[in-house]
Scaffold this active site. Structure first.
Site, PDB file in Angstrom:
ATOM      1  N   GLY A 104       0.795  -1.219   0.000  1.00 59.05           N
ATOM      2  CA  GLY A 104       0.000   0.000   0.000  1.00 59.05           C
ATOM      3  C   GLY A 104       0.828   1.270   0.000  1.00 59.05           C
ATOM      4  CE  LYS A 127       7.733   7.670  -3.439  1.00 60.86           C
ATOM      5  NZ  LYS A 127       8.374   7.021  -4.594  1.00 60.86           N
ATOM      6  CG  ASP A 286       5.084  -3.096  -4.907  1.00 61.25           C
ATOM      7  OD1 ASP A 286       5.663  -4.174  -5.068  1.00 61.25           O
ATOM      8  OD2 ASP A 286       5.617  -2.112  -4.361  1.00 61.25           O
ATOM      9  CG  ASN A 287       7.596  -0.486  -7.415  1.00 61.66           C
ATOM     10  OD1 ASN A 287       6.803   0.108  -6.692  1.00 61.66           O
ATOM     11  ND2 ASN A 287       8.758  -0.916  -6.981  1.00 61.66           N
TER      12      ASN A 287
END
Length: 653
Positions: A104, A127, A286-287
């Site tokens: 997440g 971010k 996840d990237n």
């Protein structure tokens, strides 16, 4: 244009996908939800370092807005824009090949989606904006070095023509956190920073892995396993919002076609990376973007001296994510996406698709390696085997089509021949053997002139290409083995009895093989002088340029009437596909160190350079509105084009 107060927010994803019912902000497993509502944590005295005009224009924001004192407050998360709804996204991922369960947005916070004056939808997120339910043991902050690197490379990739998320702004603050950069016990305080990221969506492969069943090998499980209703809702959201051109009355057919398009986009994306000598560094699932965008810039790097096995990520001890391997890894990740969708699609069909479209002679040996890693699953709504077959049959074909199309332009060729791949691979091998710089070697190719005098043509160009090669001391340092041969021999012997011994020591079979190769090359270099190295480089490049010249002559005859026009067109084609400027790590580091001293000029000059990667204009003209004394210093040292000295190479994690 708009102001920060009048942006047209339309936060579709939060209206469409289920939200976490728990509103308190603490670390936890988030089940049966795709987002958790959470607010940014304020930063102390945020200051604008640099912003991208073209990226912010996507949001209908201009210079006037970005120079307001309130801009730093809005773009740090200290103050929320009217219409903004803040949340963090739940996703899982395979990290270094192992399913890691819930990950997440541990430091990124969604601010909302903006519909601009062209009716384009852009999601924005910060971010480094603070703690979220997905921060695990971290603090939700990002420091200056990683934030400015992400900002600069996002924009550099965009202007190179590589699909990417955009970066709107980079801010630094007086807030500080402790970081141990190389995990070696030398922790220090670093300044917190935040980057505004912009994309149509930040949904990624790992977003679909929240539905993954228990991993039998490592024990991880998706927090929303079994919730096919949410999986279907997410598929509908992705297909209807981002792939509206894919239409079908049959939902299974529509989902399958969306998957195929994701595979094709991913193949084209990695072809763009390879053609620019760029390495992602941490290609976990996840990237990986479902829109085929470069996403999550961490320990990335552009190759300087060409070495396909160079490891940019200090945490990647096995070399899983090197330049040589990242095509295979992207294909493997597509298979993992197929597995995540297998409760609604037929895996075999998708596997067939990948098989048919992802193969090619280019780097076949290393591209076949990851094909063995296809299996496992979620329970059936789409057939897992069909999805895997699609990836196997189609990913490499699409990758190779895009790769060859780009390479033809980089080498200035108009028509393709079967033997071109051999010519290209021999160029890479010659770069490797001579220690030549990847970017500069390609850029200089357009200076290779063609006349009636073949020997004179090659002789003239030789002095140009030899300048891009490593010195004898540099090449010795490059091939200097990290282990003595006796130790490697013992490891190889131990491997025969215990194949897992390398993993125990944090090593890999690839590392051992490379070290043996390095020892052989290092021994050959002993006692060699600069003249010896130059003679060898000349021989290697002469061999290649003879073949290259012969290939060019098949397309252009120096005696033809329109030869000059054809030659000029060829140079233009090559120089618009071979960048002059890239974001070298030592250049990014220079900007980071200056920003840390509150000198933001270098970062803004660097952004301007990266916005003009193919320009032939003098650096002084590109940077005409900056202090010319500073510009002259950069020009005199060839700062933006010269590869780093070995002592200036930057170590990343």
């Amino acid at each position: 244009m708009k102001s920060f107060e009048t942006l047209n927010f339309d936060n579709l994803v939060l209206r469409t996908l289920p939200l976490d019912p728990i509103t308190e902000n603490y670390v936890r497993q988030v089940k049966n939800a795709c987002f958790s509502k959470v607010k940014p944590t304020p930063l102390e005295n945020p200051q604008m370092v640099v912003y991208s005009k073209t990226a912010m224009n996507l949001l209908d924001l201009d210079d006037e807005q970005l120079k307001r004192k309130e801009a730093a407050e809005y773009l740090s998360g200290n103050k929320l824009m009217p219409g903004s709804e803040t949340a963090s996204h739940c996703y899982c991922g395979h990290q270094f090949g192992i399913f890691a369960g819930q990950l997440g947005d541990g430091a990124a916070i969604y601010l909302g989606e903006i519909l601009n004056n062209k009716n384009e939808r852009w999601e924005i997120q910060l971010k480094g904006a603070g703690l979220t339910p997905y921060s695990r043991s971290a603090d939700g902050r990002k420091v200056l070095r990683s934030t400015l690197r992400e900002f600069l490379c996002s924009e550099a990739m965009h202007f190179l023509g590589v699909p990417t998320t955009r970066a709107g702004s980079c801010l630094v603050s007086d807030s500080k956190v402790v970081r141990d950069i190389f995990y070696d016990g030398n922790a220090k305080l670093e300044r917190c920073a935040v980057v505004l990221r912009i994309a149509q969506s930040f949904i990624r492969f790992g977003s679909f892995e929240i539905f993954r069943p228990l991993d039998r090998d490592y024990g991880g499980i998706g927090p929303s396993f079994g919730r096919n209703d949410i999986l279907i809702k997410m598929l509908d959201y992705v297909s209807d919002t981002f792939y509206p051109h894919i239409k079908s009355e049959d939902k299974h057919e529509k989902y399958e076609n969306v998957f195929k398009e994701i595979v094709n986009r991913t193949a084209r994306l990695v072809a763009g990376w390879q053609c620019n000598g760029w390495v992602h560094g941490v290609l976990n699932t996840d990237n990986m973007s479902i829109l085929g965008l470069t996403i999550d810039y961490g320990p990335y790097g552009f190759l300087d001296r060409y070495d396909p096995d160079h490891i940019f990520n200090g945490s990647d001890t096995s070399g899983r994510y090197t330049y040589r391997n990242q095509v295979d890894i992207c294909e493997w990740n597509c298979i993992k996406l197929a597995e995540a969708l297998s409760s609604v699609l037929d895996l075999n069909q998708l596997k067939d698709y990948v098989k048919q479209n992802f193969k090619n002679e280019y780097n076949k040996a290393y591209m076949e390696k990851m094909m063995k890693k296809l299996a496992e699953a979620l329970s059936p709504v789409l057939d897992l085997n069909q999805l895997k077959d699609y990836v196997k049959q189609n990913f490499k074909n699409e990758y190779n089509r895009a790769y060859m199309e780009k390479m033809m332009k980089k080498f200035g060729l108009k028509t393709s021949q079967e033997s071109d791949i051999d010519l290209f691979n021999e160029f890479f091998e010659t770069m490797y053997e001579t220690g030549a710089d990847f970017t500069n070697s390609f850029r200089k190719l357009s200076l290779f002139d063609i006349t009636d005098n073949k020997d004179e043509d090659i002789k003239k160009f030789m002095s140009i290409i030899l300048e891009q090669c490593a010195s004898v001391d540099e090449i010795r340092g490059f091939f200097k083995p990290k282990m003595p041969k006796e130790t490697l021999d013992k490891l190889i012997s131990a491997m025969e009895d215990n194949p897992g011994i390398l993993e125990y020591f944090g090593l890999s079979e690839v590392f051992v093989k490379n070290q043996l190769k390095f020892i052989e090359k290092y021994e050959k270099l002993k006692g060699k002088t600069s003249e010896d190295k130059k003679a060898l480089d000349t021989e290697l490049w002469s061999t290649w340029f003879n073949k290259y010249r012969e290939r060019i002559n098949q397309e252009m005859d120096p005696k033809s009437e329109n030869f000059d026009a054809i030659k000029a067109e060829r140079v233009k084609l090559m120089n618009s596909n071979n960048p002059r400027f890239i974001l070298r790590n030592h250049i990014a580091q220079d900007a980071i160190e200056n920003v840390d001293k509150n000198d933001f000029t270098g970062a803004n000059m660097l952004l301007r350079i990266l916005e003009n990667p193919f320009s032939d204009e003098p650096v002084e003209k590109i940077l005409s509105d900056f202090d010319q004394k500073l510009v002259k210093e950069k020009v005199d040292s060839n700062f933006y084009e010269k590869p780093p000295l070995p002592t200036k190479c930057v170590k990343l994690t």
